[in-house]
Design a protein around this motif. Structure first.
Motif, PDB file in Angstrom:
ATOM      1  N   ALA A  90       0.839  -1.210   0.000  1.00 48.72           N
ATOM      2  CA  ALA A  90       0.000   0.000   0.000  1.00 48.72           C
ATOM      3  C   ALA A  90       0.871   1.256   0.000  1.00 48.72           C
ATOM      4  CB  ALA A  90      -0.923  -0.018   1.219  1.00 48.72           C
ATOM      5  N   ARG A  91       1.932   1.242   0.775  1.00 51.86           N
ATOM      6  CA  ARG A  91       2.838   2.398   0.796  1.00 51.86           C
ATOM      7  C   ARG A  91       3.453   2.618  -0.589  1.00 51.86           C
ATOM      8  NH1 ARG A  91       0.821   4.075   4.735  1.00 51.86           N
ATOM      9  NH2 ARG A  91       1.426   3.697   6.889  1.00 51.86           N
ATOM     10  N   ALA A  92       3.823   1.539  -1.261  1.00 51.58           N
ATOM     11  CA  ALA A  92       4.425   1.666  -2.591  1.00 51.58           C
ATOM     12  C   ALA A  92       3.448   2.296  -3.584  1.00 51.58           C
ATOM     13  CB  ALA A  92       4.860   0.291  -3.085  1.00 51.58           C
ATOM     14  N   LEU A  93       2.158   2.126  -3.305  1.00 52.59           N
ATOM     15  CA  LEU A  93       1.135   2.699  -4.179  1.00 52.59           C
ATOM     16  C   LEU A  93       0.757   4.123  -3.774  1.00 52.59           C
ATOM     17  CD1 LEU A  93      -1.150  -0.474  -4.425  1.00 52.59           C
ATOM     18  CD2 LEU A  93       0.159   0.533  -6.309  1.00 52.59           C
ATOM     19  N   GLY A  94       1.268   4.570  -2.624  1.00 47.45           N
ATOM     20  CA  GLY A  94       0.999   5.941  -2.199  1.00 47.45           C
ATOM     21  C   GLY A  94       0.090   6.090  -1.000  1.00 47.45           C
ATOM     22  N   ALA A  95      -0.173   4.998  -0.270  1.00 47.28           N
ATOM     23  CA  ALA A  95      -1.075   5.075   0.880  1.00 47.28           C
ATOM     24  C   ALA A  95      -0.480   5.952   1.970  1.00 47.28           C
ATOM     25  CB  ALA A  95      -1.349   3.679   1.421  1.00 47.28           C
ATOM     26  N   THR A  96      -1.355   6.693   2.623  1.00 40.07           N
ATOM     27  CA  THR A  96      -0.956   7.497   3.772  1.00 40.07           C
ATOM     28  C   THR A  96      -1.723   6.991   4.979  1.00 40.07           C
ATOM     29  OG1 THR A  96      -2.698   9.107   3.308  1.00 40.07           O
ATOM     30  CG2 THR A  96      -0.531   9.523   2.331  1.00 40.07           C
ATOM     31  N   GLY A  97      -1.294   7.370   6.190  1.00 40.42           N
ATOM     32  CA  GLY A  97      -2.023   6.961   7.374  1.00 40.42           C
ATOM     33  C   GLY A  97      -1.852   5.476   7.648  1.00 40.42           C
ATOM     34  N   PRO A  98      -2.476   5.021   8.735  1.00 40.34           N
ATOM     35  CA  PRO A  98      -2.322   3.603   9.108  1.00 40.34           C
ATOM     36  C   PRO A  98      -3.031   2.668   8.139  1.00 40.34           C
ATOM     37  CG  PRO A  98      -3.921   4.699  10.527  1.00 40.34           C
ATOM     38  CD  PRO A  98      -3.298   5.780   9.705  1.00 40.34           C
ATOM     39  N   ILE A 120      -9.093  -4.967   3.972  1.00 41.60           N
ATOM     40  CA  ILE A 120      -7.943  -4.099   4.171  1.00 41.60           C
ATOM     41  C   ILE A 120      -8.490  -2.673   4.167  1.00 41.60           C
ATOM     42  CG2 ILE A 120      -5.799  -3.269   3.128  1.00 41.60           C
ATOM     43  CD1 ILE A 120      -5.741  -6.026   1.604  1.00 41.60           C
ATOM     44  N   ILE A 121      -8.017  -1.845   5.101  1.00 38.59           N
ATOM     45  CA  ILE A 121      -8.505  -0.471   5.185  1.00 38.59           C
ATOM     46  C   ILE A 121      -7.320   0.471   5.027  1.00 38.59           C
ATOM     47  CG2 ILE A 121      -9.748   1.222   6.598  1.00 38.59           C
ATOM     48  CD1 ILE A 121     -10.974  -1.261   8.061  1.00 38.59           C
ATOM     49  N   VAL A 122      -7.437   1.371   4.037  1.00 40.36           N
ATOM     50  CA  VAL A 122      -6.313   2.256   3.711  1.00 40.36           C
ATOM     51  C   VAL A 122      -6.791   3.695   3.622  1.00 40.36           C
ATOM     52  CG1 VAL A 122      -5.086   0.448   2.434  1.00 40.36           C
ATOM     53  CG2 VAL A 122      -6.698   1.953   1.223  1.00 40.36           C
ATOM     54  N   GLU A 123      -5.815   4.591   3.560  1.00 38.91           N
ATOM     55  CA  GLU A 123      -6.085   6.008   3.324  1.00 38.91           C
ATOM     56  C   GLU A 123      -5.201   6.484   2.184  1.00 38.91           C
ATOM     57  OE1 GLU A 123      -6.529   7.001   8.108  1.00 38.91           O
ATOM     58  OE2 GLU A 123      -5.490   8.426   6.783  1.00 38.91           O
ATOM     59  N   GLY A 124      -5.678   7.474   1.468  1.00 40.86           N
ATOM     60  CA  GLY A 124      -4.858   8.127   0.456  1.00 40.86           C
ATOM     61  C   GLY A 124      -4.772   7.407  -0.876  1.00 40.86           C
ATOM     62  N   LEU A 125      -5.519   6.349  -1.058  1.00 40.23           N
ATOM     63  CA  LEU A 125      -5.509   5.623  -2.330  1.00 40.23           C
ATOM     64  C   LEU A 125      -6.876   5.750  -2.988  1.00 40.23           C
ATOM     65  CD1 LEU A 125      -3.679   2.259  -1.459  1.00 40.23           C
ATOM     66  CD2 LEU A 125      -2.711   4.354  -2.425  1.00 40.23           C
ATOM     67  N   ASP A 126      -6.898   6.145  -4.243  1.00 46.94           N
ATOM     68  CA  ASP A 126      -8.180   6.164  -4.939  1.00 46.94           C
ATOM     69  C   ASP A 126      -8.498   4.759  -5.462  1.00 46.94           C
ATOM     70  OD1 ASP A 126      -6.511   5.974  -7.071  1.00 46.94           O
ATOM     71  OD2 ASP A 126      -6.851   7.998  -7.814  1.00 46.94           O
ATOM     72  N   GLU A 127      -9.532   4.651  -6.272  1.00 47.32           N
ATOM     73  CA  GLU A 127     -10.025   3.321  -6.619  1.00 47.32           C
ATOM     74  C   GLU A 127      -9.012   2.432  -7.357  1.00 47.32           C
ATOM     75  OE1 GLU A 127     -13.732   3.929  -8.606  1.00 47.32           O
ATOM     76  OE2 GLU A 127     -14.843   4.106  -6.730  1.00 47.32           O
TER      77      GLU A 127
END
Length: 398
Positions: free
Chosen positions: A332-340, A348-355
């Motif tokens: 997720a980080r490699a794709l640009g996710a921010t936050g926990p 899976i719950i992420v922030e900062g990633l669009d669809e």
């Protein structure tokens, strides 16, 4: 189309020039979009079918009635397999599902050219083709000639007889469904029963008709209306009856409408499949039709599975694996996710990633991936809250 299934150059659809393409809405000019059901390739735009609720309103091209290409078929294939989110044999694919109907006579030669080009690469990806138009035995033969791709043809049927909303005769799709089912060898066909709108196409006669048609499909999926502001504006401008007072980001499928459908299809004596091959989610129906587990990991959203045949539940349970947090976080980080990054029993719950990156993770892990700011509530997974007035079963407000 010649006998090899390639497009006859003399009859090929013209390609828009750069000036014409630059005048399009950027989202329409972008031929690849990552949707929940897969990477969607749309290199042809323009459709003469005038379904009032069409998503083409969102791309400002509802007025484009004559199909035109944005690039050659060969370039379209290259764009797809070269896309950064494309995984050979894994990523589900959709062809021509947002700006035209793939089975229009002038469009389908290009559809078959692309299918054959993908198949020639021995790719085994799922390929979804959605149509409400005519499918012939010759089309079925072309589909059966594909040796590697896992193709599903979803035939749209709503039964709506309001000419302003849906001028296409529903009997066309019904005939196509029967033809596809009768000739199916290597592909599968799904009854795509949509959009269901209370008071418009959910009468006893409509339900009876849908159940009759479901006998000519390897699976049936039902869903509601995608009712965005652009579509509501079209309804108002043309004096069409507004189905809902509000618009929504997700499809609207009211609770009572769903319950009526489930009651009508329920057959208690069929112990292992009390609702037959009826599904709430497209990928569940596609996976069942091919005898596979759902590639979207819906098994984590257990309330979706309570109508599935027991064999499909067992299949999905066997394939469903909760991924490790460390690896998911790194991806997720490699794709640009921010936050926990979190993983619970559902997703899976992420922030900062669009669809697109979320679906990339979802299809890679076979596990749901949600945006923390757009939660999927109990019983409303992927649906708008309109028509669900009461609290959800677990007390979660819709």
């Amino acid at each position: 189309m010649d006998t090899a299934g390639t497009t006859n150059t003399r009859h090929a659809l013209p390609i828009l020039d750069s000036g014409q393409i630059s005048a399009l809405k950027p989202a329409l000019a972008d031929v690849i979009e990552y949707r929940k059901s897969g990477l969607s390739l749309n290199w042809i735009v323009g459709c003469p079918l005038e379904c009032g609720y069409c998503v083409r309103h969102l791309f400002d091209n509802f007025g484009m009635k004559v199909p035109r290409r944005l690039m050659s078929d060969e370039q379209a294939v290259q764009a797809l397999v070269g896309h950064r989110y494309f995984r050979p044999h894994s990523t589900p694919i959709q062809l021509l599902n947002r700006a035209t109907d793939p089975m229009l006579p002038v469009v389908k030669p290009h559809l078959f050219t692309v299918l054959r080009a993908l198949d020639a690469q021995e790719l085994t990806n799922h390929v979804l083709v959605i149509t409400r138009w005519r499918v012939t035995p010759e089309d079925c033969a072309a589909l059966n000639s594909l040796r590697h791709l896992r193709v599903t043809v979803l035939v749209t049927h709503s039964g709506i007889d309001h000419q302003g909303i849906e001028p296409v005769d529903s009997r066309i799709g019904a005939d196509s469904l029967r033809t596809l089912f009768e000739h199916a060898e290597r592909y599968r066909t799904v009854l795509y029963w949509r959009p269901i709108v209370p008071g418009l196409n959910d009468s006893e006669a409509h339900l009876h008709r849908a159940r009759e048609l479901s006998a000519y499909a390897h699976a049936t999926v039902f869903t509601g209306l995608f009712f965005r502001q652009e579509i509501a504006d079209y309804y108002q401008a043309h004096g069409l009856p507004l189905p809902y007072e509000d618009t929504a980001r997700r499809k609207i499928m009211p609770e009572q409408a769903e319950q009526r459908i489930l009651d009508y299809f329920h057959t208690p004596e069929a112990a292992n499949a009390q609702w037959g091959a009826l599904f709430r989610k497209t990928s569940c129906a596609v996976a069942y039709a091919h005898g596979e587990a759902d590639y979207n990991g819906h098994y984590g959203i257990r309330e979706l599975c309570d109508i599935c045949p027991s064999e499909q539940i067992a299949r999905c349970a066997g394939a469903w694996v909760r991924p490790g947090l460390a690896q998911v976080t790194a991806d997720a980080r490699a794709l640009g996710a921010t936050g926990p990054v979190e993983i619970d029993e559902r997703a899976i719950i992420v922030e900062g990633l669009d669809e697109p990156p979320r679906y990339f993770l979802q299809h890679g892990y076979g596990f749901q991936c949600h945006d923390r700011s757009k939660p999927h509530h109990h019983r409303l997974h992927g649906r708008a809250p309109i028509g669900w007035p009461g609290p959800a079963e677990n007390g979660t407000a819709p």
